[in-house]
Design a protein around this motif. Structure first.
Motif, PDB file in Angstrom:
ATOM      1  N   CYS A 161      10.459  -1.110 -11.017  1.00  0.00           N
ATOM      2  CA  CYS A 161       9.899   0.228 -10.866  1.00  0.00           C
ATOM      3  C   CYS A 161      11.061   1.199 -10.604  1.00  0.00           C
ATOM      4  O   CYS A 161      11.991   0.902  -9.883  1.00  0.00           O
ATOM      5  CB  CYS A 161       8.925   0.275  -9.679  1.00  0.00           C
ATOM      6  N   TYR A 207       0.620  -5.664  -8.444  1.00  0.00           N
ATOM      7  CA  TYR A 207       0.749  -6.649  -7.377  1.00  0.00           C
ATOM      8  C   TYR A 207       0.036  -7.955  -7.738  1.00  0.00           C
ATOM      9  O   TYR A 207       0.576  -9.044  -7.558  1.00  0.00           O
ATOM     10  CB  TYR A 207       0.183  -6.067  -6.086  1.00  0.00           C
ATOM     11  N   THR A 236       0.832  -1.214   0.000  1.00  0.00           N
ATOM     12  CA  THR A 236       0.000   0.000   0.000  1.00  0.00           C
ATOM     13  C   THR A 236       0.868   1.267   0.000  1.00  0.00           C
ATOM     14  O   THR A 236       0.400   2.354  -0.304  1.00  0.00           O
ATOM     15  CB  THR A 236      -0.924   0.044   1.234  1.00  0.00           C
ATOM     16  N   LYS A 237       2.146   1.096   0.388  1.00  0.00           N
ATOM     17  CA  LYS A 237       3.046   2.268   0.434  1.00  0.00           C
ATOM     18  C   LYS A 237       3.779   2.475  -0.886  1.00  0.00           C
ATOM     19  O   LYS A 237       4.485   3.451  -1.077  1.00  0.00           O
ATOM     20  CB  LYS A 237       4.061   2.095   1.553  1.00  0.00           C
ATOM     21  N   CYS A 257       9.682   3.010  -4.076  1.00  0.00           N
ATOM     22  CA  CYS A 257       9.455   1.598  -4.380  1.00  0.00           C
ATOM     23  C   CYS A 257      10.782   0.835  -4.346  1.00  0.00           C
ATOM     24  O   CYS A 257      10.880  -0.266  -3.802  1.00  0.00           O
ATOM     25  CB  CYS A 257       8.784   1.434  -5.739  1.00  0.00           C
ATOM     26  N   CYS A 297       3.998   2.813  -5.205  1.00  0.00           N
ATOM     27  CA  CYS A 297       3.278   3.697  -6.133  1.00  0.00           C
ATOM     28  C   CYS A 297       2.046   3.001  -6.731  1.00  0.00           C
ATOM     29  O   CYS A 297       1.907   1.768  -6.621  1.00  0.00           O
ATOM     30  CB  CYS A 297       4.208   4.169  -7.250  1.00  0.00           C
ATOM     31  N   GLY A 298       1.191   3.789  -7.351  1.00  0.00           N
ATOM     32  CA  GLY A 298      -0.057   3.265  -7.922  1.00  0.00           C
ATOM     33  C   GLY A 298       0.199   2.155  -8.928  1.00  0.00           C
ATOM     34  O   GLY A 298      -0.489   1.123  -8.933  1.00  0.00           O
ATOM     35  N   ASP A 299       1.211   2.342  -9.770  1.00  0.00           N
ATOM     36  CA  ASP A 299       1.525   1.328 -10.782  1.00  0.00           C
ATOM     37  C   ASP A 299       1.883  -0.001 -10.114  1.00  0.00           C
ATOM     38  O   ASP A 299       1.418  -1.064 -10.518  1.00  0.00           O
ATOM     39  CB  ASP A 299       2.708   1.784 -11.657  1.00  0.00           C
ATOM     40  N   CYS A 300       2.736   0.075  -9.091  1.00  0.00           N
ATOM     41  CA  CYS A 300       3.154  -1.154  -8.407  1.00  0.00           C
ATOM     42  C   CYS A 300       1.959  -1.826  -7.729  1.00  0.00           C
ATOM     43  O   CYS A 300       1.832  -3.056  -7.749  1.00  0.00           O
ATOM     44  CB  CYS A 300       4.239  -0.853  -7.378  1.00  0.00           C
ATOM     45  N   GLN A 301       1.068  -1.003  -7.150  1.00  0.00           N
ATOM     46  CA  GLN A 301      -0.109  -1.594  -6.492  1.00  0.00           C
ATOM     47  C   GLN A 301      -0.958  -2.343  -7.506  1.00  0.00           C
ATOM     48  O   GLN A 301      -1.481  -3.420  -7.229  1.00  0.00           O
ATOM     49  CB  GLN A 301      -0.920  -0.506  -5.802  1.00  0.00           C
ATOM     50  N   ARG A 302      -1.092  -1.737  -8.678  1.00  0.00           N
ATOM     51  CA  ARG A 302      -1.875  -2.406  -9.729  1.00  0.00           C
ATOM     52  C   ARG A 302      -1.204  -3.702 -10.171  1.00  0.00           C
ATOM     53  O   ARG A 302      -1.837  -4.697 -10.454  1.00  0.00           O
ATOM     54  CB  ARG A 302      -2.015  -1.469 -10.942  1.00  0.00           C
TER      55      ARG A 302
END
Ligand code: AMP
Length: 415
Positions: free
Chosen positions: A208, A198, A188-189, A213, A191-196
């Motif tokens: 990234c 996951y 959750t900490k 990250c 970036c948005g791209d990494c969260q997507r």
């Protein structure tokens, strides 16, 4: 309003073009020596080729494709890369059976809707190779060595090879699970791209470029410890083959690359002189791409390098490759101009680069010859015409000689 080329594109002007020619010539010569044959594919393809080939979840397919519908209602896309097209062509024309070998190369413009910056364009040019139908690790080493050979031949200093293995369908799930476990709630900490990524592509989290990250991932163990035995053996063999050729490399366990189709070997050739966009060449193995495009299991390996970035580096070394005018003709008077037009035509057919002056003003014509960096000037006035000679002036030494018109071609070719 002044018209300009679209954002992220540029004109390649004459003062730069000799560098492009040099890159293309050197590449073509080496591809021939390494026994790769050229394929030219269309600049647009059916959109499905890229969604199936590159992968729905990649940045390229999600955000960067120039996709449009033609007047017949077909969805078409300007090619964002070359590999999928080569594979389509390989399957469409049954090249496995009609060619003596399956080593191909291509070059040309590619299109990605990216944020333009130094070294990153929306229309850029790639030159690439694909060796299809090979599981042999020697092929991975061969294409890496070929990439390095091209840049060595061009004289580019300070390049390095970074290499990794991203595993295969057997061990990839284990690697991905390890990444997820390692990140746990910390995801959750990121970036948005990494969260997507996951859930869909946890492997891509590894490369990234964002500082936060990267910090989160710094403690993670090398993914190679999760590789299956076949992937380990393959990677070790590739490294050994590079060693025997004396190709130096760095292993970067986080080198993943942006295209979904890579399996096992991934590599980049990077330059520290390129700034943020430091990759000159990228490639790797893609053992399942042919299958995903409807063929039978056909392992393969290849690379593509960017011409714009190569030109940027070459420009620091040489401004242009010399391709000077051999002769600039200065006719004085209309009948002489007409005669020179014929002489010029004959010289060109004999392989000489030459140009014909336009006015009778000798001084202005010499200035023009100078600006064009002509090696020789041919002066041909009324008197010379009567004697059937021309005055040939060496622009470097200033030396002038009279040359019979009948011997002009032979004399100039002998210079
Ligand atoms: P890729 O197809 O993303 O593996 O990229 C291979 C190489 O193509 C890179 O190392 C760059 O040299 C070049 N390249 C990729 N994308 C761009 C771009 N948008 N602008 C300029 N060069 C690019």
């Amino acid at each position: 309003m002044k018209l300009t080329s679209p954002r992220g594109t540029k004109d390649i002007l004459p003062d730069e073009i000799s560098l492009w020619h040099e890159i293309e010539q050197v590449s073509r010569d080496l591809f021939d020596r390494y026994n790769f044959d050229e394929i030219r594919t269309p600049i647009f393809e059916s959109t499905e080729l890229f969604t199936r080939g590159i992968g729905d979840n990649t940045d390229i397919v999600e955000k960067e494709m120039y996709t449009f519908e033609d007047k017949g209602g077909r969805s078409l896309t300007l090619r964002p890369e070359g590999t999928a097209s080569i594979v389509r062509s390989y399957l469409e024309h049954n090249l496995e059976h009609t060619q003596t070998h399956t080593k191909f190369y291509y070059s040309g413009p590619m299109f990605r809707y990216e944020r333009p910056q130094a070294g990153r364009f929306r229309q850029f040019h790639q030159i690439g190779v694909e060796h299809l139908n090979t599981t042999d690790p020697i092929s991975d080493a061969e294409v890496i060595a070929l990439g390095i050979h091209i840049f060595d031949e061009l004289g580019l200093p300070d390049l390095s090879v970074t290499i990794n293995s991203v595993g295969c369908p057997t061990c990839r799930p284990v690697i991905e699970e390890r990444i997820k476990q390692f990140l746990g709630d910390s995801i959750t900490k990121l970036c948005g791209d990494c969260q997507r990524r996951y859930n869909e592509q946890p492997l891509r989290i590894l490369d990234c470029k964002k500082e936060t990250c990267r910090n989160y991932l710094s403690g993670m163990k090398d993914i190679r410890s999760s590789h299956c035995q076949e992937c380990r053996d393959h990677f070790e063999a590739v490294l050994e083959y590079l060693d025997v050729l004396g190709v130096e490399f760095n292993i970067d366990p986080k080198l993943v690359r942006g295209l979904d189709y890579y399996t096992r070997t991934t590599f980049e050739i990077v330059s520290n002189k390129l700034g943020a966009q430091n990759a000159l060449c990228g490639g790797g193995r893609y053992d399942y791409l042919v299958e995903s495009l409807g063929g039978k299991h056909t392992p393969a390996v290849g690379f593509a390098f960017g011409e714009e970035r190569t030109v940027m580096l070459l420009k620091d070394l040489v401004e242009t490759y010399e391709n000077a005018l051999k002769v600039y003709m200065i006719p004085l008077g209309q009948p002489q101009r007409c005669k020179c037009f014929v002489l010029e035509n004959n010289l060109r057919r004999a392989g000489v680069k030459c140009e014909l002056g336009t006015t009778d003003n000798l001084k202005a014509q010499f200035k023009k010859a100078d600006r064009m960096k002509a090696q020789y000037v041919l002066i041909f006035g009324e008197e010379e015409a009567e004697r059937n000679i021309g005055i040939l002036k060496n622009m470097k030494t200033g030396e002038q000689t009279e040359v019979p018109i009948t011997k002009l071609e032979k004399t100039i070719k002998g210079l």
